[in-house]
Design a protein around this motif. Structure first.
Motif, short mmCIF file in Angstrom:
data_model
loop_
_atom_site.label_atom_id
_atom_site.label_comp_id
_atom_site.label_asym_id
_atom_site.label_seq_id
_atom_site.Cartn_x
_atom_site.Cartn_y
_atom_site.Cartn_z
N PHE A 297 0.83 -1.22 0.00
CA PHE A 297 0.00 0.00 0.00
C PHE A 297 0.85 1.26 0.00
O PHE A 297 1.96 1.28 0.55
CB PHE A 297 -0.97 0.01 1.20
CG PHE A 297 -0.29 0.05 2.55
CD1 PHE A 297 0.06 1.27 3.13
CD2 PHE A 297 -0.01 -1.11 3.24
CE1 PHE A 297 0.68 1.31 4.38
CE2 PHE A 297 0.62 -1.09 4.48
CZ PHE A 297 0.97 0.13 5.06
N LEU A 298 0.32 2.27 -0.66
CA LEU A 298 0.91 3.62 -0.63
C LEU A 298 -0.17 4.50 -0.03
O LEU A 298 -1.27 4.64 -0.57
CB LEU A 298 1.24 4.08 -2.06
CG LEU A 298 1.65 5.55 -2.22
CD1 LEU A 298 2.96 5.84 -1.49
CD2 LEU A 298 1.81 5.90 -3.70
N TRP A 299 0.13 5.11 1.11
CA TRP A 299 -0.90 5.84 1.87
C TRP A 299 -0.46 7.29 2.03
O TRP A 299 0.64 7.55 2.54
CB TRP A 299 -1.07 5.16 3.24
CG TRP A 299 -2.16 5.70 4.11
CD1 TRP A 299 -3.06 6.67 3.81
CD2 TRP A 299 -2.46 5.28 5.45
NE1 TRP A 299 -3.90 6.88 4.87
CE2 TRP A 299 -3.55 6.04 5.89
CE3 TRP A 299 -1.90 4.33 6.32
CZ2 TRP A 299 -4.10 5.89 7.16
CZ3 TRP A 299 -2.46 4.18 7.59
CH2 TRP A 299 -3.55 4.96 8.00
N VAL A 300 -1.33 8.21 1.60
CA VAL A 300 -1.05 9.63 1.81
C VAL A 300 -1.63 10.04 3.15
O VAL A 300 -2.85 10.01 3.35
CB VAL A 300 -1.68 10.51 0.70
CG1 VAL A 300 -1.40 11.98 0.96
CG2 VAL A 300 -1.17 10.11 -0.67
N VAL A 301 -0.74 10.39 4.07
CA VAL A 301 -1.18 10.89 5.39
C VAL A 301 -0.60 12.30 5.51
O VAL A 301 0.62 12.46 5.64
CB VAL A 301 -0.65 9.99 6.53
CG1 VAL A 301 -1.11 10.54 7.88
CG2 VAL A 301 -1.12 8.56 6.35
N ARG A 302 -1.45 13.28 5.41
CA ARG A 302 -0.95 14.66 5.46
C ARG A 302 -0.26 14.93 6.79
O ARG A 302 -0.59 14.30 7.80
CB ARG A 302 -2.11 15.66 5.26
CG ARG A 302 -2.79 15.55 3.91
CD ARG A 302 -3.73 16.72 3.64
NE ARG A 302 -4.52 17.11 4.80
CZ ARG A 302 -5.67 16.54 5.15
NH1 ARG A 302 -6.19 15.55 4.42
NH2 ARG A 302 -6.33 16.96 6.20
N GLU A 303 0.65 15.87 6.77
CA GLU A 303 1.46 16.14 7.97
C GLU A 303 0.59 16.30 9.22
O GLU A 303 0.90 15.79 10.29
CB GLU A 303 2.28 17.40 7.74
CG GLU A 303 3.77 17.15 7.80
CD GLU A 303 4.53 18.33 7.27
OE1 GLU A 303 4.95 18.25 6.11
OE2 GLU A 303 4.67 19.33 8.02
N SER A 304 -0.52 17.03 9.06
CA SER A 304 -1.39 17.32 10.20
C SER A 304 -2.07 16.07 10.74
O SER A 304 -2.63 16.08 11.84
CB SER A 304 -2.44 18.34 9.79
OG SER A 304 -3.11 17.88 8.64
N GLU A 305 -2.04 14.96 9.99
CA GLU A 305 -2.71 13.72 10.40
C GLU A 305 -1.73 12.67 10.93
O GLU A 305 -2.14 11.66 11.49
CB GLU A 305 -3.46 13.12 9.20
CG GLU A 305 -4.59 13.98 8.65
CD GLU A 305 -5.84 13.91 9.50
OE1 GLU A 305 -6.04 14.85 10.28
OE2 GLU A 305 -6.58 12.91 9.42
N GLU A 306 -0.45 12.92 10.71
CA GLU A 306 0.55 11.89 10.98
C GLU A 306 0.55 11.37 12.41
O GLU A 306 0.75 10.18 12.66
CB GLU A 306 1.95 12.42 10.64
CG GLU A 306 2.33 12.20 9.20
CD GLU A 306 3.72 12.74 8.89
OE1 GLU A 306 4.44 12.07 8.15
OE2 GLU A 306 4.08 13.84 9.39
N GLU A 307 0.32 12.29 13.35
CA GLU A 307 0.41 11.87 14.76
C GLU A 307 -0.68 10.87 15.16
O GLU A 307 -0.60 10.25 16.22
CB GLU A 307 0.37 13.10 15.67
CG GLU A 307 -0.91 13.87 15.52
CD GLU A 307 -0.94 15.14 16.40
OE1 GLU A 307 -2.05 15.64 16.62
OE2 GLU A 307 0.14 15.59 16.83
N LYS A 308 -1.69 10.73 14.27
CA LYS A 308 -2.78 9.78 14.59
C LYS A 308 -2.45 8.35 14.18
O LYS A 308 -3.23 7.44 14.46
CB LYS A 308 -4.06 10.23 13.89
CG LYS A 308 -4.56 11.58 14.33
CD LYS A 308 -5.77 11.99 13.52
CE LYS A 308 -6.10 13.44 13.73
NZ LYS A 308 -7.02 13.93 12.69
N LEU A 309 -1.34 8.16 13.49
CA LEU A 309 -0.96 6.80 13.09
C LEU A 309 -0.62 5.98 14.33
O LEU A 309 0.01 6.50 15.26
CB LEU A 309 0.27 6.86 12.18
CG LEU A 309 0.05 7.26 10.72
CD1 LEU A 309 1.38 7.53 10.05
CD2 LEU A 309 -0.73 6.19 9.96
#
Ligand code: UDX
Length: 448
Positions: A297-309
């Motif tokens: 998978f290639l997943w786009v996680v915008r910077e503002s969302e990264e901490e939710k990983l």
């Protein structure tokens, strides 16, 4: 090798005014480029002063409106005030350069731009960057035929499948979070009858019945899509690679290289567009659903969302997955390795997937995405829509199941039809191309 032919510029000059969001800038910019390739001089107005590229012959001039529309609470009111001051200044400035502006192409969400165009003696062309089906629903609301709270479901609208509550745009059921948004969208029709042209980023065959009905009513709708560079529809066409105006910095090289080393249809591409904000729990379910699918998978996680990983997720899935903060979505979707697009069904993402023949797992979040997902699953049949549980979450098991079905099932076969229609529409003498040619010819004839 075929190269895109550019006609020399004429003196006919148009201004393009997109709403300053990624999902609205992209289709306006691509439409502008098309017009420029046919000989119009085009200037695109933008509020975004980053990564702007001024490309060569045949391309679009970029004029920066140096103001921050976010400063005040009422974003759209503020935007209107800024444009009302800046537009006359820019039109005057451009006229001094010897190429006076004759037409303003404006985003349908800014109907007031038509009044401003009129005051400046310009033609007004309205571009809708959402589907015609969705617009038809807003039109019904504008006519008072669909009210909130919605009283009777399923909703029956001519030319469309029966719609459950959650198939309607979210502003019909999520009244608490977005009490005023529906107004903004129904207002698109306030003065539409006065516009000289009404364009939609859609193409023939996709939603004909709704287009015909709306056209018969009062708006002569002209499809001009899919608004994506021709090189993605026709591999023989070579265009300038700098085709985008990104609000985020794409991570192009590393992800394309990563895709190059993957087999055909082996990768799930995941992106929820430029605006969606996921809950932490939902983000976790997506992560584990992807992991359980056992596909690349290639997943786009915008910077503002990264901490939710989930913690350690990146390290644990390094063998199978790549996470980027932004990519060049068209290049990714056009890559042979992509087997499925898990998407929020923003209209651009939907059009791009349809035009490039990529099957979808539809996971709509808000706005028009719910209706787009309904059409993807039940009308065009190029994807399946995830089910949401009682707590409003799409579980990892559900995600795994949907991904499996799209990656390993037969749905990909249904995509060829739409890919072909999209390409045909934009080819020379194709339906969208003809509409664009007609617009250019009329404008040239009337502005001399
Ligand atoms: C929003 C709404 O969500 C959408 O429903 C509405 O129709 C238009 O405005 P957005 O949420 O950003 O847009 O989604 P979408 O319409 O899909 O537009 C995103 C654009 O960004 C697409 O053109 C896509 O190609 C591009 N993109 C996205 C990238 O180039 N790189 C990425 O990593 C992600």
């Amino acid at each position: 090798m075929k190269t895109e032919q550019y006609r020399p510029f004429t003196e006919t000059h148009v201004l393009a005014l997109p709403l300053p969001f990624q999902g609205h800038i992209n289709p306006m910019l691509q439409f502008s480029k098309r017009l420029a390739s046919k000989g119009l001089k085009v200037t695109l107005l933008t509020f975004i002063d980053n990564q702007i590229t001024k490309t060569k012959n045949g391309s679009v001039n970029i004029e920066f409106i140096s103001s921050d529309a976010n400063e005040e609470d009422d974003y759209f009111q503020n935007l209107k005030s800024i444009v009302s001051v800046k537009l006359p200044e820019i039109v005057a400035k451009i006229s001094e350069s010897g190429f006076p502006v004759s037409c303003l192409i404006y985003d349908s969400i800014m109907p007031w731009a038509l009044d401003m165009a009129r005051e400046l003696g310009l033609f007004g062309a309205c571009l809708f960057t959402q589907s015609c089906a969705v617009s038809n629903i807003y039109y019904k609301a504008n006519e008072g035929k669909l009210r909130t709270p919605v009283e009777k479901v399923p909703v029956s609208i001519e030319g469309m499948p029966l719609l459950d509550l959650y198939d309607l745009p979210s502003f019909f059921f999520d009244l608490e979070n977005y009490p005023t948004s529906l107004n903004l969208l129904t207002n698109q029709f306030l003065n539409l009858g006065d516009a000289d042209w009404v364009f939609f980023n859609t193409f023939n065959g996709l939603e004909d019945e709704v287009i015909n009905r709306m056209t018969a009513r009062q708006f002569p709708i002209k499809p001009i899509g899919p608004s994506i560079p021709s090189m993605f529809l026709d591999k023989r066409i070579q265009e300038n690679k700098e085709y985008g105006l990104n609000l985020y910095k794409p991570n192009i090289e590393s992800c394309m290289k990563w895709l190059d080393s993957r087999e055909t249809f082996s990768v799930i591409y995941v992106s929820f567009g430029s605006l969606c904000i996921m809950g932490e729990k939902q983000m976790e379910e997506i992560a584990f659903g992807l992991k359980r699918s056992n596909h690349y998978f290639l997943w786009v996680v915008r910077e503002s969302e990264e901490e939710k990983l989930p913690s350690n997720f990146v390290e644990e899935t390094m063998e199978k997955g790549m996470i980027v903060t932004w990519c060049n979505q068209l290049e990714v979707l056009a890559h042979k390795s992509i087997g499925c697009f898990m998407t929020h069904c923003g209209w651009n993402s939907t059009m791009e997937a349809l035009s490039l023949g990529v099957p979808m797992v539809a996971m709509p979040q808000w706005c028009d995405q719910t209706t787009n997902a309904k059409f993807v699953a039940d009308v065009w049949r190029t994807g399946i829509r995830v089910k949401v549980d009682e707590e409003g979450i799409v579980t990892k098991e559900e995600i795994e199941m949907c991904l499996k079905e799209v990656m390993e099932g037969e749905i990909r076969k249904n995509c060829e039809k739409w890919k072909k229609l999209a390409k045909e529409a934009m080819e020379e003498d194709g339906s969208s191309d003809k509409n664009i040619e007609e617009f250019v010819a009329k404008l040239m004839a009337t502005s001399h």
